[in-house]
Scaffold this motif. Structure first.
Motif, PDB file in Angstrom:
ATOM      1  N   VAL A 120       0.887  -1.309  -0.065  1.00 23.25           N
ATOM      2  CA  VAL A 120      -0.031  -0.031  -0.070  1.00 23.25           C
ATOM      3  C   VAL A 120       0.782   1.235  -0.079  1.00 23.25           C
ATOM      4  CG1 VAL A 120      -1.722   1.292   1.269  1.00 23.25           C
ATOM      5  CG2 VAL A 120      -1.861  -1.230   1.319  1.00 23.25           C
ATOM      6  N   GLU A 121       1.859   1.288   0.655  1.00 18.96           N
ATOM      7  CA  GLU A 121       3.022   2.377   0.836  1.00 18.96           C
ATOM      8  C   GLU A 121       3.667   2.627  -0.592  1.00 18.96           C
ATOM      9  OE1 GLU A 121       2.190   4.440   3.159  1.00 18.96           O
ATOM     10  OE2 GLU A 121       1.394   3.173   4.772  1.00 18.96           O
ATOM     11  N   VAL A 122       4.070   1.414  -1.178  1.00 17.88           N
ATOM     12  CA  VAL A 122       4.618   1.494  -2.357  1.00 17.88           C
ATOM     13  C   VAL A 122       3.335   2.411  -3.417  1.00 17.88           C
ATOM     14  CG1 VAL A 122       5.150   0.303  -4.525  1.00 17.88           C
ATOM     15  CG2 VAL A 122       5.984  -0.493  -2.219  1.00 17.88           C
ATOM     16  N   GLY A 123       2.404   1.764  -3.205  1.00 14.91           N
ATOM     17  CA  GLY A 123       1.181   2.479  -4.036  1.00 14.91           C
ATOM     18  C   GLY A 123       0.988   4.023  -3.965  1.00 14.91           C
ATOM     19  N   THR A 124       0.939   4.386  -2.788  1.00 13.63           N
ATOM     20  CA  THR A 124       0.769   5.754  -2.179  1.00 13.63           C
ATOM     21  C   THR A 124       1.891   6.601  -2.489  1.00 13.63           C
ATOM     22  OG1 THR A 124       1.085   5.471   0.171  1.00 13.63           O
ATOM     23  CG2 THR A 124      -1.279   5.308  -0.648  1.00 13.63           C
ATOM     24  N   SER A 125       3.184   6.397  -2.070  1.00 16.39           N
ATOM     25  CA  SER A 125       4.426   7.092  -2.258  1.00 16.39           C
ATOM     26  C   SER A 125       4.674   7.094  -3.902  1.00 16.39           C
ATOM     27  CB  SER A 125       5.508   6.567  -1.712  1.00 16.39           C
ATOM     28  OG  SER A 125       6.093   5.307  -2.364  1.00 16.39           O
ATOM     29  N   SER A 126       4.208   6.072  -4.872  1.00 15.17           N
ATOM     30  CA  SER A 126       4.360   6.552  -6.288  1.00 15.17           C
ATOM     31  C   SER A 126       3.429   7.311  -6.573  1.00 15.17           C
ATOM     32  CB  SER A 126       4.150   5.105  -6.873  1.00 15.17           C
ATOM     33  OG  SER A 126       4.925   4.119  -6.260  1.00 15.17           O
ATOM     34  N   TYR A 127       2.115   7.185  -6.048  1.00 18.31           N
ATOM     35  CA  TYR A 127       1.009   8.063  -6.543  1.00 18.31           C
ATOM     36  C   TYR A 127       1.203   9.522  -6.159  1.00 18.31           C
ATOM     37  CZ  TYR A 127      -3.866   9.627  -6.912  1.00 18.31           C
ATOM     38  OH  TYR A 127      -5.155  10.087  -7.145  1.00 18.31           O
ATOM     39  N   TYR A 128       1.541   9.847  -5.082  1.00 13.61           N
ATOM     40  CA  TYR A 128       1.743  11.327  -4.648  1.00 13.61           C
ATOM     41  C   TYR A 128       2.962  11.738  -5.388  1.00 13.61           C
ATOM     42  CZ  TYR A 128      -2.005  10.718  -1.611  1.00 13.61           C
ATOM     43  OH  TYR A 128      -3.257  10.316  -1.032  1.00 13.61           O
ATOM     44  N   THR A 129       4.065  11.167  -5.704  1.00 15.03           N
ATOM     45  CA  THR A 129       5.018  11.634  -6.292  1.00 15.03           C
ATOM     46  C   THR A 129       4.772  11.814  -7.985  1.00 15.03           C
ATOM     47  OG1 THR A 129       6.632  10.171  -5.115  1.00 15.03           O
ATOM     48  CG2 THR A 129       7.471  11.046  -7.070  1.00 15.03           C
ATOM     49  N   ALA A 130       3.979  10.867  -8.314  1.00  9.69           N
ATOM     50  CA  ALA A 130       3.399  11.276  -9.731  1.00  9.69           C
ATOM     51  C   ALA A 130       2.489  12.294  -9.808  1.00  9.69           C
ATOM     52  CB  ALA A 130       2.795   9.869 -10.355  1.00  9.69           C
ATOM     53  N   LEU A 131       1.685  12.449  -8.752  1.00  8.47           N
ATOM     54  CA  LEU A 131       0.605  13.701  -8.610  1.00  8.47           C
ATOM     55  C   LEU A 131       1.387  15.228  -8.758  1.00  8.47           C
ATOM     56  CD1 LEU A 131      -2.297  14.561  -8.765  1.00  8.47           C
ATOM     57  CD2 LEU A 131      -2.443  14.099  -6.174  1.00  8.47           C
ATOM     58  N   ARG A 132       2.590  15.057  -7.932  1.00  8.30           N
ATOM     59  CA  ARG A 132       3.225  16.347  -7.767  1.00  8.30           C
ATOM     60  C   ARG A 132       3.864  16.780  -8.749  1.00  8.30           C
ATOM     61  NH1 ARG A 132       8.486  17.171  -6.979  1.00  8.30           N
ATOM     62  NH2 ARG A 132       8.864  14.770  -6.612  1.00  8.30           N
TER      63      ARG A 132
END
Ligand SMILES: [Fe+2]
Ligand SMILES: [Fe+2]
Length: 271
Positions: A120-132
């Motif tokens: 889950v943290e792999v997913g969220t850290s990638s997601y917010y990096t991409a969103l930024r």
């Protein structure tokens, strides 16, 4: 309390002209999911009932996730003054139900639970990096920078706990891979789709397939190959495989192609 608070966000730099309505929609959904952090922390405390030190850490983690929700909700209310977060969150909680009070992990063991938490943290850290990287609005960029750093720290926390759990109740690599892939597959389950629906279209009837696609189409559009490479390396590390070898490279390319194919199909269906 985490390493930052809502007071560290430069809210006065909010720029209406740089808003992307598609991004506003997925941020509203993310705010609801993140705000459920306390419930997940409660579940972890039930699973680790005899470990008060980890319970304390889990509660702090839950507070940090809830703060992510508060920051995203405040930003979403600036972007769309009609967004009623409290109402949307009640709708989300009423429609998306998980037994957070269960003392047993759905993954069969504490180590299995930690593998799933790492994913889950792999997913969220990638997601917010991409969103930024995609977002043009400066306040959202800053919120995502803070959140992505937290999610990476959470990954390290659960990875460290996984190591400790494995020493007490070893589970093989094959079982870890199975749990990890199962958790990845769940990223298209009801939680995100229902959050997207509750945040953006709660006045209409819920159609799981429709809202799964609506969310996925907007989320997949954020990613670039370097996010996938980094995510795959973190996933492989969590299941006990070499994170930066040839397999990692090949797997990243395959996942990137599959994601691009799915994103293109979703875009075509929506056109
Ligand atoms: Fe989070
Ligand atoms: Fe997190």
């Amino acid at each position: 309390m985490g390493l930052w608070t809502l007071d560290d966000i430069p809210w006065d730099r909010f720029d209406h002209k740089k808003l992307d309505p598609e991004i506003v929609r997925i941020v509203k959904a993310a705010a609801l999911v993140e705000h459920n952090g306390t419930a997940y922390a409660h579940h972890l405390c039930r699973i680790f009932a005899d470990d008060p030190a980890f319970q304390k850490t889990a509660r702090r983690w839950g507070e940090e996730e809830t703060q992510h929700g508060r920051a995203l909700a405040r930003w979403a209310a600036l972007a769309d003054p009609d967004f009623d977060f409290d109402r949307a969150f009640l709708r989300f909680q009423a429609g998306y139900r998980v037994d957070f009070d269960s003392p047993r992990s759905r993954r069969g063991s504490r180590a299995g639970e930690m593998v799933a938490r790492c994913i889950v943290e792999v997913g969220t850290s990638s997601y917010y990096t991409a969103l930024r990287e995609v977002a043009a609005e400066p306040v959202l960029q800053e919120i995502c920078r803070h959140i992505a750093a937290d999610e990476l720290r959470h990954y390290r926390l659960f990875y460290k706990t996984l190591d400790r759990c494995l020493a007490q109740e070893p589970i093989g690599r094959f079982a870890r891979v199975r749990i990890a892939l199962g958790r990845v597959a769940e990223s298209e389950d009801d939680e995100l789709a229902y959050a997207y629906y509750a945040a953006n279209a709660g006045h209409l009837p819920y159609d799981r397939r429709h809202y799964t696609r609506a969310y996925a189409r907007r989320a997949y559009a954020l990613y670039r190959p370097h996010h996938i490479e980094r995510g795959i390396a973190m996933l492989l590390k969590a299941v006990g495989l070499t994170p930066n070898g040839r397999f990692s490279l090949v797997a990243s390319r395959l996942v990137w192609r599959a994601m691009r194919y799915r994103a293109a199909r979703l875009a075509k269906m929506a056109a």
